[in-house]
Each structure stands twice: as C-alpha cells, then as structure tokens.
Design a protein around this motif. Sequence first.
Motif, PDB file in Angstrom:
ATOM      1  N   CYS A   1      45.193  34.161  42.699  1.00 37.63           N
ATOM      2  CA  CYS A   1      45.051  35.443  42.284  1.00 37.63           C
ATOM      3  C   CYS A   1      44.640  36.120  43.536  1.00 37.63           C
ATOM      4  O   CYS A   1      43.550  35.906  44.234  1.00 37.63           O
ATOM      5  CB  CYS A   1      44.239  35.707  41.173  1.00 37.63           C
ATOM      6  SG  CYS A   1      43.482  37.313  40.877  1.00 37.63           S
ATOM      7  N   ILE A   2      45.369  37.303  43.967  1.00 34.46           N
ATOM      8  CA  ILE A   2      44.769  38.028  45.007  1.00 34.46           C
ATOM      9  C   ILE A   2      43.457  38.862  44.995  1.00 34.46           C
ATOM     10  O   ILE A   2      42.847  38.928  45.907  1.00 34.46           O
ATOM     11  CB  ILE A   2      45.672  39.203  45.396  1.00 34.46           C
ATOM     12  CG1 ILE A   2      46.161  39.969  44.469  1.00 34.46           C
ATOM     13  CG2 ILE A   2      47.068  38.528  46.186  1.00 34.46           C
ATOM     14  CD1 ILE A   2      47.025  41.229  44.549  1.00 34.46           C
TER      15      ILE A   2
ATOM     16  N   PHE B   1      47.732  45.621  40.248  1.00 34.21           N
ATOM     17  CA  PHE B   1      48.688  45.652  39.227  1.00 34.21           C
ATOM     18  C   PHE B   1      47.956  46.176  37.858  1.00 34.21           C
ATOM     19  O   PHE B   1      48.783  47.267  37.309  1.00 34.21           O
ATOM     20  CB  PHE B   1      49.332  44.216  39.057  1.00 34.21           C
ATOM     21  CG  PHE B   1      49.823  43.484  40.151  1.00 34.21           C
ATOM     22  CD1 PHE B   1      50.911  43.862  40.923  1.00 34.21           C
ATOM     23  CD2 PHE B   1      48.726  42.378  40.796  1.00 34.21           C
ATOM     24  CE1 PHE B   1      51.321  43.211  41.961  1.00 34.21           C
ATOM     25  CE2 PHE B   1      49.147  42.063  41.709  1.00 34.21           C
ATOM     26  CZ  PHE B   1      50.452  42.365  42.452  1.00 34.21           C
ATOM     27  N   MET B   2      46.837  45.866  37.458  1.00 34.06           N
ATOM     28  CA  MET B   2      46.328  46.448  36.268  1.00 34.06           C
ATOM     29  C   MET B   2      45.945  47.990  36.457  1.00 34.06           C
ATOM     30  O   MET B   2      46.538  48.689  35.532  1.00 34.06           O
ATOM     31  CB  MET B   2      44.878  45.771  35.963  1.00 34.06           C
ATOM     32  CG  MET B   2      45.081  44.098  35.653  1.00 34.06           C
ATOM     33  SD  MET B   2      45.305  44.388  33.774  1.00 34.06           S
ATOM     34  CE  MET B   2      45.331  42.569  33.637  1.00 34.06           C
TER      35      MET B   2
ATOM     36  N   CYS C   1      42.206  45.072  40.494  1.00 35.14           N
ATOM     37  CA  CYS C   1      43.791  44.454  40.482  1.00 35.14           C
ATOM     38  C   CYS C   1      44.582  45.727  40.789  1.00 35.14           C
ATOM     39  O   CYS C   1      44.483  46.485  39.828  1.00 35.14           O
ATOM     40  CB  CYS C   1      43.838  43.647  39.346  1.00 35.14           C
ATOM     41  SG  CYS C   1      45.635  43.234  39.022  1.00 35.14           S
TER      42      CYS C   1
ATOM     43  N   SER D   1      50.128  38.444  40.852  1.00 38.16           N
ATOM     44  CA  SER D   1      50.194  37.666  41.981  1.00 38.16           C
ATOM     45  C   SER D   1      50.535  36.203  41.576  1.00 38.16           C
ATOM     46  O   SER D   1      51.275  35.618  42.200  1.00 38.16           O
ATOM     47  CB  SER D   1      49.229  38.007  43.001  1.00 38.16           C
ATOM     48  OG  SER D   1      47.912  37.331  42.523  1.00 38.16           O
TER      49      SER D   1
ATOM     50  N   PHE E   1      53.173  40.144  32.452  1.00 39.75           N
ATOM     51  CA  PHE E   1      53.068  38.670  31.780  1.00 39.75           C
ATOM     52  C   PHE E   1      52.377  38.769  30.288  1.00 39.75           C
ATOM     53  O   PHE E   1      52.840  38.165  29.182  1.00 39.75           O
ATOM     54  CB  PHE E   1      52.793  37.662  32.355  1.00 39.75           C
ATOM     55  CG  PHE E   1      50.890  37.612  32.647  1.00 39.75           C
ATOM     56  CD1 PHE E   1      50.285  36.944  31.412  1.00 39.75           C
ATOM     57  CD2 PHE E   1      50.452  38.017  33.859  1.00 39.75           C
ATOM     58  CE1 PHE E   1      49.054  36.859  31.735  1.00 39.75           C
ATOM     59  CE2 PHE E   1      49.209  38.054  33.734  1.00 39.75           C
ATOM     60  CZ  PHE E   1      48.409  37.425  33.141  1.00 39.75           C
TER      61      PHE E   1
ATOM     62  N   HIS F   1      40.724  37.297  42.765  1.00 40.56           N
ATOM     63  CA  HIS F   1      39.561  36.437  42.515  1.00 40.56           C
ATOM     64  C   HIS F   1      39.555  35.486  44.005  1.00 40.56           C
ATOM     65  O   HIS F   1      38.537  34.901  44.183  1.00 40.56           O
ATOM     66  CB  HIS F   1      40.181  35.456  41.412  1.00 40.56           C
ATOM     67  CG  HIS F   1      39.725  36.226  40.139  1.00 40.56           C
ATOM     68  ND1 HIS F   1      40.706  37.089  39.577  1.00 40.56           N
ATOM     69  CD2 HIS F   1      38.569  36.419  39.377  1.00 40.56           C
ATOM     70  CE1 HIS F   1      40.180  37.500  38.459  1.00 40.56           C
ATOM     71  NE2 HIS F   1      38.740  37.306  38.377  1.00 40.56           N
TER      72      HIS F   1
ATOM     73  N   GLU G   1      39.203  31.565  37.999  1.00 39.02           N
ATOM     74  CA  GLU G   1      40.413  31.868  39.073  1.00 39.02           C
ATOM     75  C   GLU G   1      39.906  32.191  40.466  1.00 39.02           C
ATOM     76  O   GLU G   1      40.687  32.055  41.610  1.00 39.02           O
ATOM     77  CB  GLU G   1      41.240  33.154  38.961  1.00 39.02           C
ATOM     78  CG  GLU G   1      42.135  33.090  37.679  1.00 39.02           C
ATOM     79  CD  GLU G   1      42.739  34.338  37.222  1.00 39.02           C
ATOM     80  OE1 GLU G   1      42.794  35.270  38.012  1.00 39.02           O
ATOM     81  OE2 GLU G   1      43.218  34.495  36.123  1.00 39.02           O
TER      82      GLU G   1
ATOM     83  N   ASN H   1      49.356  33.434  32.995  1.00 41.41           N
ATOM     84  CA  ASN H   1      49.552  34.213  34.013  1.00 41.41           C
ATOM     85  C   ASN H   1      51.069  33.675  34.603  1.00 41.41           C
ATOM     86  O   ASN H   1      50.945  33.358  35.811  1.00 41.41           O
ATOM     87  CB  ASN H   1      48.494  34.405  34.845  1.00 41.41           C
ATOM     88  CG  ASN H   1      47.258  34.997  34.558  1.00 41.41           C
ATOM     89  OD1 ASN H   1      46.839  34.599  33.200  1.00 41.41           O
ATOM     90  ND2 ASN H   1      46.657  35.598  35.070  1.00 41.41           N
TER      91      ASN H   1
HETATM   92 FE1  SF4 Z   1      47.112  38.695  38.013  1.00 46.24          FE
HETATM   93 FE2  SF4 Z   1      45.533  40.870  38.716  1.00 46.24          FE
HETATM   94 FE3  SF4 Z   1      44.741  38.755  36.770  1.00 46.24          FE
HETATM   95 FE4  SF4 Z   1      44.644  38.493  39.639  1.00 46.24          FE
HETATM   96  S1  SF4 Z   1      43.516  40.026  38.417  1.00 46.24           S
HETATM   97  S2  SF4 Z   1      45.499  36.979  38.204  1.00 46.24           S
HETATM   98  S3  SF4 Z   1      46.479  39.429  40.205  1.00 46.24           S
HETATM   99  S4  SF4 Z   1      46.455  40.271  36.531  1.00 46.24           S
END
Ligand code: SF4
Length: 326
Positions: free
Chosen positions: A189-190, A284-285, A282, A104, A80, A192, A217, A131
């Motif tokens: 957020c998975i 994804f990061m 994270c 997420s 995003f 936080h 978050e 997000n």
């Molecule tokens: Fe999305 Fe990762 Fe940020 Fe959580 S930490 S909001 S999953 S980018």
Amino acid sequence: MKTVSSSSTLSSSQVSLTANLDLVSEIEHLKKMKNALVLAHYYQESEIQDIADFIGDSLELARTAQKAQAKLILFAGVHFMAEGAQILNPEATVLLPDLRAGCSLSDSCPPAAFARLRAKYPDHFVVSYINCSAEIKAQSDVICTSSNALKIIQRIPENQNILFAPDRNLGAYIAQQTGRKLLLWQGTCIVHETFSERKIIDLKIQNPDALLIAHPECEPTLLSRADFIGSTSSLLQYVIDSPALKFIIATEEGILHQMRKKAPHKTLIPAPPNQSCHCNACPFMKLNTLEKVYLALRDEKPKIEISEDLRKKAFLPLQRMLEWSQ
Ligand code: SF4
Ligand code: 13P
C-alpha cells in the motif's frame, strides 16, 4: 454550509449546476427521497463521514452492504470496496462517487500474472486480502480483511500450503503471528509504506507516554515497534478504550476524524511520512468529494458494473470469509 466551489475534477457544467447548493441538505434530501444508504470508509474526507449512514472498516462495510435493504447504496470508499458490496448484494445498485478511486494493492496484482503464479503452485490454498479486484477474488479460495486475517488463516489445516495476496506486509505479519509459512504476492500500500521509522523513533523519544498504534499494512520494522496493531476499526476502539492519553497513529489520516470525535480528550499524533509530503492521505480515497457524492446520488451514476458470471465466482470466497469470521 458547504457549497460547491470550482473544482478541477468536476466538469464546468457540473460545477455550475451545483454552485451555491447546500450540499449537506441536498444529500440528506436525496437520501430520503430515494431511500438510499450511504456507506463510508474511515479514510474518507471528514465531511463525507459526517453525512454517512454507516462508517466502518472493510469487513464491517462488507457485512453492512450485504444486509442492506436499500436498493440504492452509495459507497464512499475505493473501487474494490464498492465492487465487494455489489458482489454481496446484487439486488442493489451500488454507486461509487469517482470510479477512478482505486487502490495500489489491488493494482499490484493483475489477474493474468496471478493466474500464472497459481498455476505454478496448484496445491496452494489461495487467501486474498479484500483489497483486490473481483478477478482476483474469483481466483481465490477465501478472502480476508485486516480484522479477520488471523482467524481465517487459523481455520486452514496446518499442513495445507497457502498462497497469500496481494499485501506482503499483512502477509508477513500473519506469518509471524501464526507461525505459518505463506507464499506471498509482493504488493504494498503506497500510504502504509510511507511512514518514516526514524521520525517515529524521534517522536517516541519526545513523547515517551505516547503509544504507537499501526495498521498491519505497515512495514514489518514499524510493526515490530508498535504497541498495538489492528484494522481501522480496532485502532479506533483501542484509542477509545485504552487508559493511555497520547497515541502516534500509523495509518491513513482520515481515521483521526472519528478518533477526535469519540475520544476528544486524547492527544493524537499522525505518524509522519518519510518525505515532507501529504502521503499519509490515500490519494484514491480522496478522489471522492462531497460534490461527487451529491452528483452520484442525484444522477444514480457512476455505477459498479460486473458480469453475473464474475460476480458469482467472486461471491464464493467472500461468502466463505463471512462464514468463517462470524
Ligand atoms: Fe489501498 Fe488506499 Fe487502503 Fe492503501 S490506503 S490499501 S492505497 S485504499
Ligand atoms: P481496513 O480493513 O482496516 O478498513 O483497511 C482497509 C484499507 O484499505 C487499509 O488501507
């Protein structure tokens, strides 16, 4: 020297092509040769942060991407964020090292389901957290980030109903801070949501001089115990500016890299997750790696692709956010 080792996320031909390269020098060389700009979020691996031209929170990254003169932007972050850069700067080619780097919160809000909710509440002004996908942005009146959310909500007339998506924790925090009633999409957020309040209380007892600082978050019960709440950049600034010497950090662990660099004399304790897992990272990061940054710059792919029609629709609420948060 960072060289490529065998990695399950790269194809074997990619691994053999990059084996024994000094990735940092190669990336610096490609950046110069192609006049490319590398933007990185604080949650990226530290070695990626170290080769970035600019590191920031999502608002700062969006602003920097919009103003960038470079025609090639590599966005080391999640989808995003890179998509937002492309929406704000259509002249540039925006690369994301791994297109699977999602979020997420963004995944929690499918466009068709969101359209159905909006149809049920046609009089609601739609504020979406950044997000989210371009399709959700295109259905929104204004976008916000964790650093400007309060300012954005305060710009909306008191008697106007508001629908806030997709983060219910950030939404609840804004509602509590502004006294506004918000209709909330129930996304989370998975990362936080992973912090253990009980373990944090134990840590506070063992470290009475430590301040708890948290990203909005996080869950409301954790936020109610925090000494400071803010975006990634404001958490970093707080650690630098505060006279305190010890902090419990309730956000993704990547931010600790800049905190350690900018405030080396301070003690930083990552807030512990509920399970004995590494879930304050994270996933994804962390799909982006130095190897993938090198390959993306070399091959100028993967690129963010977005139709011009959708881009224009998603641009308007993003641009409104930038104007309202100057
Ligand atoms: Fe999305 Fe990762 Fe940020 Fe959580 S930490 S909001 S999953 S980018
Ligand atoms: P920031 O806007 O604070 O950088 O947060 C982005 C994010 O994804 C937090 O999980």
